[in-house]
Design an enzyme around this catalytic site. Structure first.
Site, PDB file in Angstrom:
ATOM      1  N   ALA A 138       0.823  -1.217   0.000  1.00  0.00           N
ATOM      2  CA  ALA A 138       0.000   0.000   0.000  1.00  0.00           C
ATOM      3  C   ALA A 138       0.858   1.269   0.000  1.00  0.00           C
ATOM      4  O   ALA A 138       0.360   2.347  -0.279  1.00  0.00           O
ATOM      5  CB  ALA A 138      -0.921   0.007   1.214  1.00  0.00           C
ATOM      6  N   LYS A 139       2.156   1.136   0.287  1.00  0.00           N
ATOM      7  CA  LYS A 139       3.021   2.308   0.441  1.00  0.00           C
ATOM      8  C   LYS A 139       3.604   2.743  -0.903  1.00  0.00           C
ATOM      9  O   LYS A 139       3.227   2.218  -1.942  1.00  0.00           O
ATOM     10  CB  LYS A 139       4.116   2.000   1.478  1.00  0.00           C
ATOM     11  CG  LYS A 139       3.570   1.516   2.830  1.00  0.00           C
ATOM     12  CD  LYS A 139       2.905   2.629   3.646  1.00  0.00           C
ATOM     13  CE  LYS A 139       2.035   2.139   4.786  1.00  0.00           C
ATOM     14  NZ  LYS A 139       2.709   1.491   5.899  1.00  0.00           N
ATOM     15  N   HIS A 140       4.552   3.689  -0.878  1.00  0.00           N
ATOM     16  CA  HIS A 140       5.017   4.311  -2.139  1.00  0.00           C
ATOM     17  C   HIS A 140       5.747   3.352  -3.054  1.00  0.00           C
ATOM     18  O   HIS A 140       5.606   3.426  -4.270  1.00  0.00           O
ATOM     19  CB  HIS A 140       5.910   5.507  -1.846  1.00  0.00           C
ATOM     20  CG  HIS A 140       5.170   6.624  -1.196  1.00  0.00           C
ATOM     21  ND1 HIS A 140       4.914   6.642   0.158  1.00  0.00           N
ATOM     22  CD2 HIS A 140       4.590   7.729  -1.699  1.00  0.00           C
ATOM     23  CE1 HIS A 140       4.215   7.728   0.437  1.00  0.00           C
ATOM     24  NE2 HIS A 140       4.004   8.398  -0.659  1.00  0.00           N
TER      25      HIS A 140
END
Ligand SMILES: *Cc1c(COP(=O)(O)O)cnc(C)c1O
Length: 397
Positions: free
Chosen positions: A195-197
């Site tokens: 879900a992160k960058h």
């Protein structure tokens, strides 16, 4: 109007759910992983150092230590800060539970501070009120991707001799006052959850300018042992010392290879997130029942696009809006229930409702809208259409 809602049998805005987050993994990423899979070192190999170097260069930080996930990164940072039994660490109430749990892992006590009502990130004034003789560190969480007010937090931490840890799990690729995230605090932690960058499936890292802290964290991720298998192999020796209590928090070479490949796209992905955020900002400006959480387009790396609902303008609560949006095919989410309200903290740390009023008042109003670099502007339009449809149907009389 209510009968138009997909929640009540109407036609949804989207036939298939738009998730709130989704990773991008391309052919280059897959090839990078496959190459390591055929090599001698699946873990503790050369890709680890290569990923650490690449991250250090991207962040502009002297030292980076990669670990198995963002939670392990926080645990390692708390260890490097020397937190132990009896020590207090100030943590914002509005964050993922891991920010506080890491303090508990080390035997310390998280002390919850309140957030600013506009940005919903750690309020330096509230931090000041929480400081005691036992305070050893502050964990500042860059909520949604907007870096905290480090221009106030850094001098505050310095004047009291506290370690400042940035939980920058939302903020990879961001900056504050012209300085990059990863260099703003004594220790900064990152997560590479999908879900992160950028993602390594599971993964994390800590950046620091302190070589001794980096050494401590490298040991900590490998059982507290003073050397790793590859360096012993190179010297032809079997002997090692365990000098600290550590864990197996290693990140495999497969994951590091994926990380190196993903990191090349970080700049373009942050730019895309900002473009999408700008579209949301413009479209939502005319919607009187939502207030976007304050983030700066030139600073935030927009992990999340969060709004606060104006419940006085709606006839239903946030949970109904959330359900109605999901029925329309919009995967809205909520970040977060204030940590001090979780049963574990109430039972074991004596926290209670009323401890952090701003965070508690924000929580029932929070909604995270879908945001990820693979989204198109037409996806933003769908979210806005669904939000307007739901807002119209549930308008307060
Ligand atoms: C994602 C996240 C973490 C934990 O990261 P994991 O890699 O899932 O362990 C910690 N803090 C914040 C604020 C996060 O968003």
């Amino acid at each position: 109007m209510k009968s138009d809602l997909a929640l009540h049998g109407g036609t949804p805005v989207r036939p298939r759910m738009l998730p709130y987050a989704r990773q991008i993994v391309d052919e280059e990423d897959r090839n990078a992983v496959l190459e390591v899979l055929g090599s001698d070192w699946l873990t503790t190999g050369p890709a680890v150092e290569r990923f650490e170097k690449a991250l250090a260069e991207t962040l502009g930080a002297p030292e980076v230590v990669v670990v198995s996930n963002g939670t392990a990164a926080l645990h390692a940072a708390v260890h490097a800060a020397g937190i132990g039994p009896g020590d207090e660490v100030v943590v914002p109430a509005l964050t993922f539970v891991a920010s506080a749990n890491a303090v508990v892992f080390a035997g310390g006590k998280p002390v919850f501070a309140d957030v600013d009502s506009k940005s919903l990130s750690l309020d330096p004034e509230s931090v000041k009120q929480r400081l005691t003789d036992r305070t050893k560190a502050i964990i500042a969480v860059d909520y949604a991707g907007q870096p905290c007010r480090y221009d106030e937090l850094v001098p505050l931490a310095k004047s009291r001799g506290l370690t400042l840890i940035a939980d920058a799990c939302h903020a990879l690729g961001g900056s504050h006052g012209g300085r990059k995230v990863g260099t703003l605090a004594d220790l900064s932690t990152f997560s590479f959850h999908p879900a992160k960058h950028i993602t390594t499936a599971e993964g994390g890292a800590i950046s620091t300018a302190d070589p001794e802290a980096a050494r401590r964290m490298r040991r900590f991720r490998n059982h507290g042992i003073d050397s790793d298998l590859r360096s012993r192999e190179a010297k032809g020796t079997f002997a090692y010392q365990m000098v600290d209590l550590g864990y197996n928090y290693r990140l495999s070479d497969l994951q590091c290879a994926l990380g190196i490949s993903q990191l090349k796209k970080l700049g373009a992905w942050v730019e895309k997130r900002r473009q999408l955020a700008r579209l949301y900002d413009t479209a939502l400006a005319s919607m009187d029942f939502v207030e976007p959480v304050e983030q700066r387009l030139d600073e935030s790396s927009y992990h999340l696009y969060i709004v606060q609902l104006r419940l006085d303008r709606l006839s239903v609560d946030r949970d109904v809006i959330h359900q109605a949006l999901r029925a329309e095919g919009i995967g809205a989410n909520v970040h977060y229930m204030p940590v001090h309200l979780h049963e574990y903290y109430r039972k074991n740390h004596g926290t209670r409702a009323g401890d952090c009023p701003v965070a508690e008042k924000a929580y029932p109003r929070l909604l995270s809208l879908p945001l990820f670099p693979g989204m198109q502007s037409s996806d933003v339009e769908d979210v806005v259409t669904a939000l307007a449809k739901v807002g119209r149907a549930y308008r307060a009389p």
